[in-house]
Write a protein that holds these residues in place. Sequence first.
Motif, mmCIF file in Angstrom:
data_model
loop_
_atom_site.group_PDB
_atom_site.id
_atom_site.type_symbol
_atom_site.label_atom_id
_atom_site.label_comp_id
_atom_site.label_asym_id
_atom_site.label_seq_id
_atom_site.Cartn_x
_atom_site.Cartn_y
_atom_site.Cartn_z
ATOM 1 N N ALA A 7 49.485 48.823 -1.152
ATOM 2 C CA ALA A 7 49.117 50.066 -0.472
ATOM 3 C C ALA A 7 47.762 49.979 0.220
ATOM 4 C CB ALA A 7 49.100 51.229 -1.468
ATOM 5 N N PHE A 8 46.797 49.345 -0.444
ATOM 6 C CA PHE A 8 45.421 49.399 0.051
ATOM 7 C C PHE A 8 44.819 48.041 0.387
ATOM 8 C CE2 PHE A 8 45.795 53.097 -2.910
ATOM 9 C CZ PHE A 8 45.898 54.049 -1.920
ATOM 10 N N CYS A 9 45.568 46.963 0.199
ATOM 11 C CA CYS A 9 45.094 45.616 0.533
ATOM 12 C C CYS A 9 43.828 45.253 -0.215
ATOM 13 C CB CYS A 9 44.869 45.481 2.033
ATOM 14 S SG CYS A 9 46.325 45.839 2.988
ATOM 15 N N ASN A 10 43.704 45.705 -1.425
ATOM 16 C CA ASN A 10 42.549 45.365 -2.241
ATOM 17 C C ASN A 10 42.794 44.055 -2.972
ATOM 18 O OD1 ASN A 10 41.449 47.802 -1.507
ATOM 19 N ND2 ASN A 10 41.915 48.819 -3.431
ATOM 20 N N SER A 11 41.724 43.422 -3.397
ATOM 21 C CA SER A 11 41.857 42.220 -4.209
ATOM 22 C C SER A 11 42.372 42.613 -5.589
ATOM 23 C CB SER A 11 40.510 41.516 -4.343
ATOM 24 O OG SER A 11 39.634 42.300 -5.136
ATOM 25 N N ARG A 12 42.896 41.638 -6.298
ATOM 26 C CA ARG A 12 43.405 41.884 -7.642
ATOM 27 C C ARG A 12 42.284 42.444 -8.538
ATOM 28 N NH1 ARG A 12 47.867 41.149 -9.725
ATOM 29 N NH2 ARG A 12 48.279 40.835 -11.917
ATOM 30 N N SER A 13 41.091 41.870 -8.418
ATOM 31 C CA SER A 13 39.989 42.322 -9.275
ATOM 32 C C SER A 13 39.554 43.750 -8.935
ATOM 33 C CB SER A 13 38.800 41.364 -9.200
ATOM 34 O OG SER A 13 38.262 41.348 -7.907
ATOM 35 N N SER A 14 39.534 44.109 -7.645
ATOM 36 C CA SER A 14 39.146 45.490 -7.315
ATOM 37 C C SER A 14 40.219 46.475 -7.775
ATOM 38 C CB SER A 14 38.829 45.658 -5.831
ATOM 39 O OG SER A 14 39.956 45.467 -5.038
ATOM 40 N N CYS A 15 41.484 46.064 -7.725
ATOM 41 C CA CYS A 15 42.555 46.937 -8.245
ATOM 42 C C CYS A 15 42.418 47.103 -9.755
ATOM 43 C CB CYS A 15 43.921 46.356 -7.897
ATOM 44 S SG CYS A 15 44.325 46.444 -6.146
ATOM 45 N N SER A 16 42.096 46.024 -10.447
ATOM 46 C CA SER A 16 41.890 46.111 -11.896
ATOM 47 C C SER A 16 40.731 47.043 -12.207
ATOM 48 C CB SER A 16 41.622 44.724 -12.483
ATOM 49 O OG SER A 16 42.774 43.930 -12.385
ATOM 50 N N ASN A 17 39.680 46.987 -11.396
ATOM 51 C CA ASN A 17 38.542 47.886 -11.584
ATOM 52 C C ASN A 17 38.941 49.338 -11.379
ATOM 53 O OD1 ASN A 17 36.828 45.768 -12.149
ATOM 54 N ND2 ASN A 17 36.067 45.609 -10.051
ATOM 55 N N ILE A 18 39.811 49.594 -10.415
ATOM 56 C CA ILE A 18 40.291 50.950 -10.167
ATOM 57 C C ILE A 18 41.070 51.463 -11.376
ATOM 58 C CG2 ILE A 18 41.923 52.324 -8.791
ATOM 59 C CD1 ILE A 18 40.934 50.626 -6.352
ATOM 60 N N PHE A 19 41.919 50.607 -11.946
ATOM 61 C CA PHE A 19 42.655 51.011 -13.154
ATOM 62 C C PHE A 19 41.693 51.274 -14.309
ATOM 63 C CE2 PHE A 19 46.533 49.198 -11.186
ATOM 64 C CZ PHE A 19 47.369 50.279 -11.391
ATOM 65 N N THR A 20 40.663 50.459 -14.439
ATOM 66 C CA THR A 20 39.666 50.661 -15.491
ATOM 67 C C THR A 20 38.998 52.022 -15.324
ATOM 68 O OG1 THR A 20 39.272 48.286 -15.712
ATOM 69 C CG2 THR A 20 37.529 49.760 -16.509
ATOM 70 N N GLU A 21 38.616 52.348 -14.100
ATOM 71 C CA GLU A 21 37.989 53.645 -13.828
ATOM 72 C C GLU A 21 38.958 54.798 -14.107
ATOM 73 O OE1 GLU A 21 34.757 54.364 -13.087
ATOM 74 O OE2 GLU A 21 34.489 52.233 -13.519
ATOM 75 N N TYR A 22 40.225 54.626 -13.724
ATOM 76 C CA TYR A 22 41.219 55.679 -13.976
ATOM 77 C C TYR A 22 41.361 55.902 -15.483
ATOM 78 C CZ TYR A 22 45.398 58.540 -13.771
ATOM 79 O OH TYR A 22 46.292 59.574 -13.922
ATOM 80 N N ARG A 23 41.435 54.807 -16.228
ATOM 81 C CA ARG A 23 41.609 54.920 -17.686
ATOM 82 C C ARG A 23 40.381 55.525 -18.357
ATOM 83 N NH1 ARG A 23 43.966 49.918 -20.532
ATOM 84 N NH2 ARG A 23 44.259 51.478 -22.142
#
Length: 132
Positions: free
Chosen positions: A33-49
């Motif tokens: 959806a957003f063309c983010n790197s795997r690590s930035s997506c993982s960071n987004i999930f961390t922030e969501y959690r």
Amino acid sequence: MKAAQLIHLRAFALIESCLVITGRVGVPELQRAFCNSRSSCSNIFTEYRKGYPWAVTYNDQEKAYIATDKFKPIILEQVFNTTAQEYFDAIQLISLNDILAPTRNEKSKITTRQTALKKLNAQLTQLGANND
């Protein structure tokens, strides 16, 4: 609101949309959806959690986050005032990718689209930084 906050809210809303629609969401959906790197997506999930620890749990077998019984689409309802399907359809249209399941034949098209979207995201981020 800063550009980084908007990007996270947009990603949080996609997380909630996928959870409502399919009951699960993983890094690949955010990347498509957003063309983010795997690590930035993982960071987004961390922030969501961090913000919504009761909403999702990680399933190692599926390599995805699964909606819990306490999950409610708070960002979709309170920030974007929209339904999961409406938001998902809008992001799907903007990203030009099949967020949930791209086919192998689409991979070269996706790479081209991702490059264009990365440039657009960079421009939006810069625009947001200039407005702060």
